[in-house]
Scaffold this motif. Structure first.
Motif, PDB file in Angstrom:
ATOM      1  N   SER A  97       0.827  -1.210   0.000  1.00 55.40           N
ATOM      2  CA  SER A  97       0.000   0.000   0.000  1.00 55.40           C
ATOM      3  C   SER A  97       0.856   1.252   0.000  1.00 55.40           C
ATOM      4  N   GLU A 110      -1.073   4.403  -1.922  1.00 57.05           N
ATOM      5  CA  GLU A 110      -2.531   4.358  -1.765  1.00 57.05           C
ATOM      6  C   GLU A 110      -2.953   5.286  -0.627  1.00 57.05           C
ATOM      7  N   ARG A 111      -4.042   5.974  -0.840  1.00 52.64           N
ATOM      8  CA  ARG A 111      -4.571   6.886   0.156  1.00 52.64           C
ATOM      9  C   ARG A 111      -6.095   6.798   0.166  1.00 52.64           C
ATOM     10  N   ARG A 152      -5.519   4.170   6.645  1.00 52.81           N
ATOM     11  CA  ARG A 152      -6.404   4.072   7.817  1.00 52.81           C
ATOM     12  C   ARG A 152      -5.705   3.322   8.943  1.00 52.81           C
ATOM     13  N   ARG A 180     -14.138  16.398   4.497  1.00 51.70           N
ATOM     14  CA  ARG A 180     -14.371  15.537   5.663  1.00 51.70           C
ATOM     15  C   ARG A 180     -15.171  16.279   6.727  1.00 51.70           C
ATOM     16  N   ALA A 186     -15.215   7.527   4.472  1.00 51.13           N
ATOM     17  CA  ALA A 186     -15.851   7.076   3.232  1.00 51.13           C
ATOM     18  C   ALA A 186     -15.976   8.228   2.237  1.00 51.13           C
ATOM     19  N   ASP A 228     -14.033  10.773   2.139  1.00 49.03           N
ATOM     20  CA  ASP A 228     -12.662  11.008   1.691  1.00 49.03           C
ATOM     21  C   ASP A 228     -12.354  10.123   0.482  1.00 49.03           C
ATOM     22  N   ASP A 229     -12.757   8.850   0.545  1.00 43.26           N
ATOM     23  CA  ASP A 229     -12.550   7.933  -0.585  1.00 43.26           C
ATOM     24  C   ASP A 229     -13.199   8.470  -1.856  1.00 43.26           C
ATOM     25  N   GLN A 242     -11.234  11.412  -3.134  1.00 46.38           N
ATOM     26  CA  GLN A 242      -9.960  10.977  -3.707  1.00 46.38           C
ATOM     27  C   GLN A 242     -10.177  10.560  -5.163  1.00 46.38           C
ATOM     28  N   ALA A 243     -11.268   9.815  -5.415  1.00 44.18           N
ATOM     29  CA  ALA A 243     -11.568   9.384  -6.788  1.00 44.18           C
ATOM     30  C   ALA A 243     -11.898  10.587  -7.677  1.00 44.18           C
TER      31      ALA A 243
END
Length: 352
Positions: free
Chosen positions: A116, A121-122, A125, A320, A332, A334-335, A338-339
């Motif tokens: 990771s 990867e970000r 966690r 956030r 979630a 944040d994910d 990020q995308a």
């Protein structure tokens, strides 16, 4: 915190040490079983912990009790000790038994590995398991991990291990079964495999990259893993018997994997509304992409590259906070963003 002492410099320890130094902390490391770079090397446990603000125990779970006993005579009450094991009940017991009320300690589990970190990867966690003996330790650990850019999840050690038994340990167990059943397929899957296997192939790749010793720890050191394994085995045996039974010829529908939407009109209606809302979201994404392209043109006029790390960090922090205001899970959300940022960077690069 300025000086971090790292006991254990294996694959994870090395990667974690790099993350620590990149965040601006001073690092000192000790591992009698592997080579440690001279710039950060300590020659003994006593030298390792002397003057450190934080002591990170990064040894395999079976070695945890001995490691805590080794550092116990040298740590002081103004220091914080934490572990980074993939299970928590037994490491927490080792910390409590070896350090007790005298030395602040807390159990933690970074939910990332060397792969990771290599792939950048970000978000990263981390689970923190607060304890009543040292309630302040969890706050200090949170500060440390947030300084590394991590998102924090708080759980009890028992809840953590139950969740890991049903997810992390189960993934390793399934992947091990597939690898053992057909090593050639695991080593070199054909290029025409369907999407259903592609997901499993990625799991096997991840499992192998996380190192073999983790498989043992996840199953032998997690007190809840055996029950989860047994439930899966019983379900698979039942499914196998059903496939070979006479019922298949007379009632083939008994083998179908049920679609939940056909069993609940309410669920079907909710999904229809979700589909409609998703189309609206895509329209908004199109508008956002157009604005990203406009921002990209402005950056090029200034001679600036596509990536603006400080802006992205500020944006994610703000999103956030907005998520918390809306009662949503900040990690979630944040994910999701990020995308969206990846999409925006892609749009801007197309204009180069």
């Amino acid at each position: 915190m300025t000086l971090v002492a790292l006991l254990g410099y294996g694959r994870f320890g090395r990667a974690f040490g790099d993350l620590v130094t990149e965040a601006g902390f001073h690092l000192r490391a000790y591992d009698p079983y592997t080579e440690v770079p001279e710039a950060v090397r300590a020659n003994s446990v006593a030298e390792l912990v002397a003057g450190a603000d934080l002591v990170v125990v990064a040894v395999p779970v079976p070695a945890m009790t001995a490691a805590v006993a080794e550092i116990a005579p040298h740590v002081t009450p103004d220091q914080l000790v934490l572990d980074v094991g993939s299970v928590k009940v037994r490491p927490v017991a080792a910390l409590e038994g070896g350090l007790g009320a005298r030395i602040p300690w807390v159990g933690t589990h970074p939910l990332f590995g060397p792969l990771s970190l290599t792939l950048a990867e970000r978000p990263l966690r981390v689970v923190i398991c607060p304890n009543e003996v040292h309630p302040e330790a969890a706050r200090r650990a949170r500060y440390f991990y947030e300084s590394l850019g991590c998102v924090i999840i708080e759980q009890s050690a028992e809840d953590h291990d139950r969740a890991m038994a049903r997810t992390h340990a189960l993934a390793f167990f399934i992947a091990k079964g597939v690898i053992d059943a057909d090593k050639a397929l695991a080593d070199d899957p054909p290029p025409f495999v369907p999407p259903s296997f592609q997901g499993l192939a990625r799991t096997m790749q991840s499992v192998r990259a996380d190192a073999g010793h983790l498989y043992r720890a996840l199953h032998q050191d997690n007190p809840f893993a055996a029950d989860v394994r047994q439930a899966l085995i019983e379900a698979l045996v039942h499914a196998d018997r059903k496939l070979t039974s006479a019922e298949v010829a007379t009632a083939p529908e008994s083998l179908a994997i049920p679609d939940l939407g056909t069993r609940s009109p309410e669920l079907h209606e909710a999904r229809a509304h979700i589909d409609s809302l998703d189309r609206d979201l895509l329209v908004l994404l199109r508008r956002r992409a157009d604005l990203a392209a406009r921002a990209g043109r402005a950056k090029r006029a200034l001679g600036h590259g596509v990536l603006d790390a400080s802006r992205e960090a500020e944006l994610l922090n703000q999103r956030r906070r907005w998520a918390e205001e809306q009662g949503l899970d900040p990690a979630a959300v944040d994910d999701v963003f990020q995308a969206i940022l990846r999409l925006s960077r892609s749009v801007q690069r197309q204009g180069d």
